[in-house]
Design a protein around this motif. Structure first.
Motif, short mmCIF file in Angstrom:
data_model
loop_
_atom_site.label_atom_id
_atom_site.label_comp_id
_atom_site.label_asym_id
_atom_site.label_seq_id
_atom_site.Cartn_x
_atom_site.Cartn_y
_atom_site.Cartn_z
N ARG A 23 36.97 39.70 37.65
CA ARG A 23 37.57 38.53 37.00
C ARG A 23 36.63 37.33 37.10
NH1 ARG A 23 41.09 34.20 36.95
NH2 ARG A 23 40.40 33.60 39.02
N ALA A 24 36.08 37.13 38.29
CA ALA A 24 35.17 36.00 38.48
C ALA A 24 33.95 36.14 37.59
CB ALA A 24 34.75 35.90 39.94
N VAL A 42 32.28 33.68 34.24
CA VAL A 42 31.09 32.87 34.50
C VAL A 42 30.67 32.16 33.22
CG1 VAL A 42 28.64 32.94 35.09
CG2 VAL A 42 30.27 34.34 36.35
N GLY A 43 30.50 30.87 33.31
CA GLY A 43 30.07 30.10 32.15
C GLY A 43 31.17 29.91 31.12
N ARG A 44 32.38 30.37 31.41
CA ARG A 44 33.48 30.24 30.45
C ARG A 44 34.65 29.48 31.05
NH1 ARG A 44 35.77 35.21 29.73
NH2 ARG A 44 36.63 34.55 27.74
N LYS A 51 36.83 20.82 48.13
CA LYS A 51 36.18 20.82 49.45
C LYS A 51 36.18 22.22 50.05
CE LYS A 51 38.49 17.17 50.74
NZ LYS A 51 39.30 16.33 51.60
N ASN A 52 37.19 23.01 49.66
CA ASN A 52 37.28 24.35 50.23
C ASN A 52 36.06 25.21 49.90
OD1 ASN A 52 39.71 23.47 51.02
ND2 ASN A 52 40.93 24.74 49.63
N VAL A 53 35.49 24.99 48.71
CA VAL A 53 34.31 25.78 48.34
C VAL A 53 33.17 25.45 49.28
CG1 VAL A 53 32.63 26.25 46.53
CG2 VAL A 53 35.01 25.92 45.92
N GLN A 79 35.14 28.22 40.79
CA GLN A 79 34.52 26.91 41.03
C GLN A 79 33.08 27.06 41.48
OE1 GLN A 79 36.72 24.04 43.26
NE2 GLN A 79 38.68 24.90 42.63
N ARG A 80 32.86 28.07 42.35
CA ARG A 80 31.51 28.29 42.84
C ARG A 80 30.60 28.74 41.69
NH1 ARG A 80 27.15 27.02 45.00
NH2 ARG A 80 25.79 28.74 45.53
N MET A 81 31.11 29.63 40.85
CA MET A 81 30.33 30.12 39.71
C MET A 81 29.98 28.97 38.76
SD MET A 81 29.56 33.15 39.94
CE MET A 81 29.95 34.74 40.58
N LYS A 82 30.95 28.07 38.62
CA LYS A 82 30.76 26.92 37.75
C LYS A 82 29.61 26.07 38.27
CE LYS A 82 34.25 24.24 37.57
NZ LYS A 82 35.71 24.14 37.64
N GLU A 83 29.58 25.90 39.58
CA GLU A 83 28.47 25.15 40.20
C GLU A 83 27.14 25.83 39.93
OE1 GLU A 83 29.96 23.02 44.33
OE2 GLU A 83 29.09 25.00 44.42
N VAL A 84 27.12 27.15 40.12
CA VAL A 84 25.86 27.88 39.95
C VAL A 84 25.37 27.77 38.51
CG1 VAL A 84 24.82 30.18 40.01
CG2 VAL A 84 26.42 29.51 41.80
N VAL A 85 26.30 27.93 37.56
CA VAL A 85 25.92 27.85 36.16
C VAL A 85 25.39 26.45 35.82
CG1 VAL A 85 26.85 27.84 33.81
CG2 VAL A 85 27.43 29.68 35.36
N GLN A 86 26.07 25.48 36.37
CA GLN A 86 25.67 24.09 36.13
C GLN A 86 24.26 23.82 36.69
OE1 GLN A 86 27.32 21.45 34.67
NE2 GLN A 86 25.63 20.10 35.17
N GLU A 87 24.05 24.31 37.91
CA GLU A 87 22.73 24.09 38.53
C GLU A 87 21.64 24.86 37.81
OE1 GLU A 87 23.05 25.26 42.62
OE2 GLU A 87 24.55 23.72 43.01
N SER A 88 21.96 26.11 37.42
CA SER A 88 20.91 26.96 36.88
C SER A 88 20.62 26.67 35.42
CB SER A 88 21.31 28.44 36.99
OG SER A 88 21.70 28.73 38.30
#
Lengths: 682, 297
Positions: free
Chosen positions: B231-232, B236-238, B163-165, B260-269
């Protein structure tokens, strides 16, 4: 301490208009390591270059910055001048204060400040430039031509006549390609086979040309000057050296199947040559159909063969051959399955009687599949060809009658974003005009209609050719055809004349579609085998659309003919000769010099994730095993082959552990350049 | 359940099929467990598994660590679903071979977010955020699994991001930046987040590079920001979302919010979920014709 010279160019007024070059030169002279500055009107001129060389020699400069135009323009000029003056050429850098500064700013103050920054960044960068030496690579002076159509034949002959050893790989049993199928060629109406077959024979007889017919390129490794090709010679089941091409076997063969060469209009035997003038005149046995090979029944061909050259146990043979350059000339095909668009779709080479219930169900409309008299351009070529199935008489496929009314439809599949390809297929306007003439010459009382969108006849004698077609009786109707339906024995063509705004219905005996030219069905696979770029249609990509139109994206691989884009015969031949010229230029030296600005790997740091291997567009990165001094395996690491690397730098960006550096653009250089510009972010 | 795992581990060690079994054992106090390396068959009784087993064991399979250089040919490892994702990702990145490891999959009901939160049971108050919406409670890639493995639909997006994201993403850009400025003020660059990450596998980390020194080693804002952003980006994607970086942080900085945010972006894109395929390469180094291009303006 570095001894750097800075040469600021005014470029006439091009730079001086918005940059105070004297001020830039003064600023640079105050920088650490700069021992010499010049401010001159035209650095690239002969006196400018002399000044440059003199300064290097007299001041003993060990690095030079030229603040001038884009490195694309004169980097090579100044690097060569430096080399002549005894300085390593890779110790010369350009600061671009023209395209990236003076041309884009109006304010002289801004331009001057920015020029100072750009030059200062290069000064800091060049302190980390290392002298680099060009790589000397060996060169195999043998060329491979992939595809034995007119493009491949032309390129091979040009090269062989210049004394180069050439191998042609052709996947069909004979050379010739699509051009051998044509009846007559525009705009002169000369017989295609009459001009084609002598060249095929010339290829066959040339001592420097080796033809691998019925063979495919399976794998390509290596790099420019040093390729290794793995060629699969498909089993012909006929021994090449013994066969005399007498024809006893294919005349006696009791089985048959659709002839690919004749576009399925007639049958061919199972042991066959594609057409009578085939080169080489050695038949092959189609192993997917031959009952002897499938079920061990028949074997008649072996019985009648005088020289005993039929060997049913023959296997595919793999040949590995080294080459220095490769010409790709894999040609085109006509867009498959376009009949569907006009409701007249039928499975290729299938007559209605042979349709199974399942196929009928799959067909789009109830009357579909019955319009066998809707044919494509190449099928018409075969009907019109003197060596074709009808002996040059134009007869329709369904009942063999001579068609009285023929409708030609242009732009089938091309210039069609929805159902086909968006590009113009370029040759169709011309070949449709040719078809109307061939038809009119064969059927004097016949009537031909052409439905067209636009006429594109840009070429020597082309417009005149279109006019001639119209004079000879073809009626051109500007408009599209909406559908074709069966009406008795005829085909009802429902179209529109957009010039008069009226609907036009024509009852035709036969319809010829000017189908779009598309790349071979497996062109993407071929591109991947070769490691060259291709576009979304599957055409191979040239290096530069204007200045490097025959080079592929990979060094040493060149593109000829319709595999690169739609082309007619004159263009194809011209491009094929151009590739030959490129190969000859490559082969003109005994060794190759390669640019040292390539990637290198710090193999100890490499963590072998192989991300670099995945991203490399040139297949330049190999996986290697590192051994300790006793020869025991220690670790895996990436290795960049400097002969293949084009210095694009993608591997640098993919490497998380920063184990790859691009020479001439090392991390230290780039970092120094950026920090010289400076500025705190937070 | 754990009995079956112990028996299998014993069998593997006795037969010499594996050299070591990596698992969990009771820790220094009742709320904690500790990773354990078992080399003798009689020690398998020490193996436990319950919601206190939060450490990500695949860390020890990473070539960066000493353990891989002990000459062990084959390792058995107890894996909860999220850890197996990390193992799969290591294999996909060529850091590990599938036949080098033997995965003892465990059915997992979630783990606690931090040992301090353990009060004898797992409930909504102390469950780790990664466990909400988890689709690998029955693990996807195992060599041994106690009982039957039910089919699970894993086609859905990654497990819910914390939820924090979402809260952070709702903030204005400058407020979000202010949040990180305050949070990162506490970072003193101990690199615990790096050391605990199963995917940080470089021999020399970019932050330890000196020629040039890309990331300022000092723990001022510039050094801290460039470290965490790098680091983030490198994950990404890993990142397979084990959340160990946040747990390991001694200053309580939620460093995995970036991941977590990067994971979302990768998933969406790119519709890509790391850790589910042994072969697929991550989207930043691959190109597909149907890749999204709408960010190119």
């Amino acid at each position: 301490m570095a001894k750097i010279g800075v040469f600021v160019c005014q470029c006439g007024n091009n730079i001086a208009r918005t940059v105070d070059t004297a001020e830039v030169a003064k600023y640079c002279s105050e920088q650490d390591g700069v021992v010499h500055v010049e401010d001159y009107k035209f650095m690239c001129s002969a006196p400018g270059q002399e000044m440059f060389k003199k300064a290097i020699k007299e001041k003993g400069l060990d690095a030079c910055i030229v603040s001038a135009c884009s490195p694309k323009m004169h980097e090579a000029t100044f690097r060569n001048a430096a080399e002549a003056a005894g300085l390593n050429p890779f110790k010369v850098e350009i600061a671009n204060i023209r395209e990236q500064c003076s041309w884009v700013h109006d304010d002289k103050e801004v331009g001057t400040v920015k020029s100072k920054d750009l030059t200062k960044m290069m000064i800091e960068r060049i302190k980390f430039n290392k002298p680099l030496e060009r790589y000397v690579m060996p060169l195999t002076k043998r060329a491979l031509v992939v595809g034995g159509g007119i493009a491949g034949i032309q390129a091979a002959l040009d090269l062989a006549q210049a004394g180069v050893d050439v191998h042609i790989v052709e996947r069909e049993p004979s050379l010739g390609g699509n051009m051998a199928r044509l009846s007559e060629t525009f705009p002169t109406l000369d017989c295609s086979q009459c001009i084609m077959t002598p060249r095929m024979v010339e290829v066959q007889n040339h001592p420097l040309i080796t033809v691998h017919a019925y063979a495919e390129l399976e794998q390509l490794s290596g790099f420019i000057g040093n390729f290794r090709a793995r060629i699969r010679q498909k089993a012909k089941f006929v021994i090449d050296d013994l066969c005399t091409g007498c024809g006893e076997c294919w005349e006696k063969c009791p089985f048959s199947t659709e002839s690919e060469f004749e576009m399925g209009l007639v049958k061919r035997p199972i042991i066959y040559i594609p057409f009578p003038q085939a080169v080489p005149t050695v038949p092959v046995i189609d192993k997917t159909e031959c009952p002897k090979i499938l079920k061990d029944k028949c074997g008649l061909c072996a019985d009648v063969c005088g020289p005993d050259c039929i060997d049913f146990t023959q296997q595919d043979e793999i040949k590995e051959i080294d080459f220095g350059a490769i010409i790709v000339a894999t040609g085109f095909q006509l867009m498959p399955n376009v009949y569907r668009e006009y409701g007249g779709w039928r499975p290729p080479h299938m007559t209605p009687k042979k349709l199974t219930a399942k196929m009928r169900k799959a067909l789009p409309r109830s009357d579909a599949g019955r319009l066998v008299d809707v044919i494509n351009g190449l099928e018409f070529e075969r009907l019109a060809s003197a060596s074709g199935p009808t002996g040059g008489q134009i007869r329709r496929p369904s009942d063999g009658k001579i068609p009285e009314v023929v409708v030609f439809i242009a732009c089938v599949g091309s210039r069609d974003c929805n159902k086909g390809v968006e590009y113009c297929s370029k040759i169709c306007c011309m070949y449709t005009a040719k078809h109307t003439m061939l038809y009119q010459h064969a059927v004097h009382h016949g009537k031909s209609y052409v439905f067209y969108m636009d006429i594109r006849a840009g070429g020597k004698g082309y417009e005149e050719f279109i006019n001639r077609a119209q004079d000879e009786g073809a009626q051109y109707i500007r408009g599209r055809v909406s559908r074709l339906t069966k009406k008795g024995e005829k085909i009802l063509v429902k179209g529109a004349d957009t010039l008069t705004g009226q609907a036009v219905d024509v009852e035709a005996d036969m319809v010829v579609l000017a189908t779009a030219m598309v790349p071979q069905g497996d062109s993407e696979q071929v591109a991947q085998t070769l490691g060259i770029g291709y576009d979304k249609h599957g055409f191979f990509s040239e290096q530069h659309p204007k200045l490097m139109p025959v080079e592929s994206s990979t060094g040493g691989i060149f593109l000829a003919g319709a595999c690169q884009s739609v082309k007619d015969i004159p263009e194809t031949v011209a491009q094929a000769s151009a590739t030959a010229a490129k190969v000859l230029a490559l082969f003109s030296k005994d060794e190759m010099m390669r640019d040292p600005e390539v990637a290198i790997v710090d193999q100890e740091k490499c963590m072998n994730c192989w991300d670099c291997v995945t991203v490399c567009p040139y297949l330049a990165i190999d996986r290697v095993e590192l051994k300790d001094r006793n020869g025991n395996f220690r670790k895996w690491a990436a290795y960049v082959n400097p002969g293949l690397c084009q210095g694009c730098g993608i591997c640098n960006t993919a490497c998380r552990s920063k184990s790859i550096e691009l020479m001439g653009y090392t991390n230290e250089q780039v970092y120094a350049q950026i920090t010289a510009f400076g500025g705190d972010i937070i | 359940m754990i009995e079956a795992i112990r028996n299998q581990a014993r069998l593997l060690l006795e037969n010499g099929d594996v050299d070591v079994v990596i698992g969990y054992a009771e820790g220094s106090d009742p709320s904690r467990t500790t990773p354990i390396f078992i080399r003798k068959a009689e020690d398998v009784e020490k193996l436990i598994y319950d919601p206190r087993c939060i450490n990500s064991l695949p860390l020890y399979l990473n070539k960066r660590h000493e353990y891989t250089r002990k000459g062990w040919k084959k390792t058995a490892i107890i894996g909860k679903g999220c850890d197996i994702r990390a193992i799969v990702q290591l294999i996909a990145e060529n850091q590990l071979k599938r036949d080098e490891i033997y995965i003892l999959g465990v059915p997992c009901e979630g783990v606690v977010s931090h040992p301090e939160k353990w009060d004898g049971s797992l409930h909504d108050g102390n469950r780790a955020s990664k466990c909400i919406g988890c689709d690998v409670m029955t693990p996807h890639e195992t060599d041994f699994f106690p009982g039957d493995k039910p089919d699970v639909d894993r086609s859905t997006p990654y497990e819910a991001t914390s939820k924090n994201v979402a809260t952070l993403m709702e903030l204005e850009l400058d407020k979000r930046f202010a949040f990180w400025r305050t949070d990162f003020d506490r970072c003193f660059k101990c690199y615990a987040c790096r050391e605990v990450c199963p995917h940080c596998s470089c021999n020399t980390c970019i932050t330890d590079e000196t020629t040039p020194s890309w990331i300022d080693p000092a723990a001022h804002k510039k050094g801290v920001f460039s470290w965490h952003l790098t680091r983030a980006m490198h994950l990404v994607g890993r990142c397979t979302g084990c959340g160990e970086c946040t747990r390991a942080c001694p200053m309580g900085i939620q460093v995995d919010l970036f991941n977590q945010r990067m994971k979302e972006v990768v998933q969406e894109s790119y519709s890509y979920k790391p850790g589910y395929s042994l072969e697929d390469k991550h989207p930043l180094i691959t190109y597909k014709v149907d890749d999204r291009e709408d960010f190119i303006k």
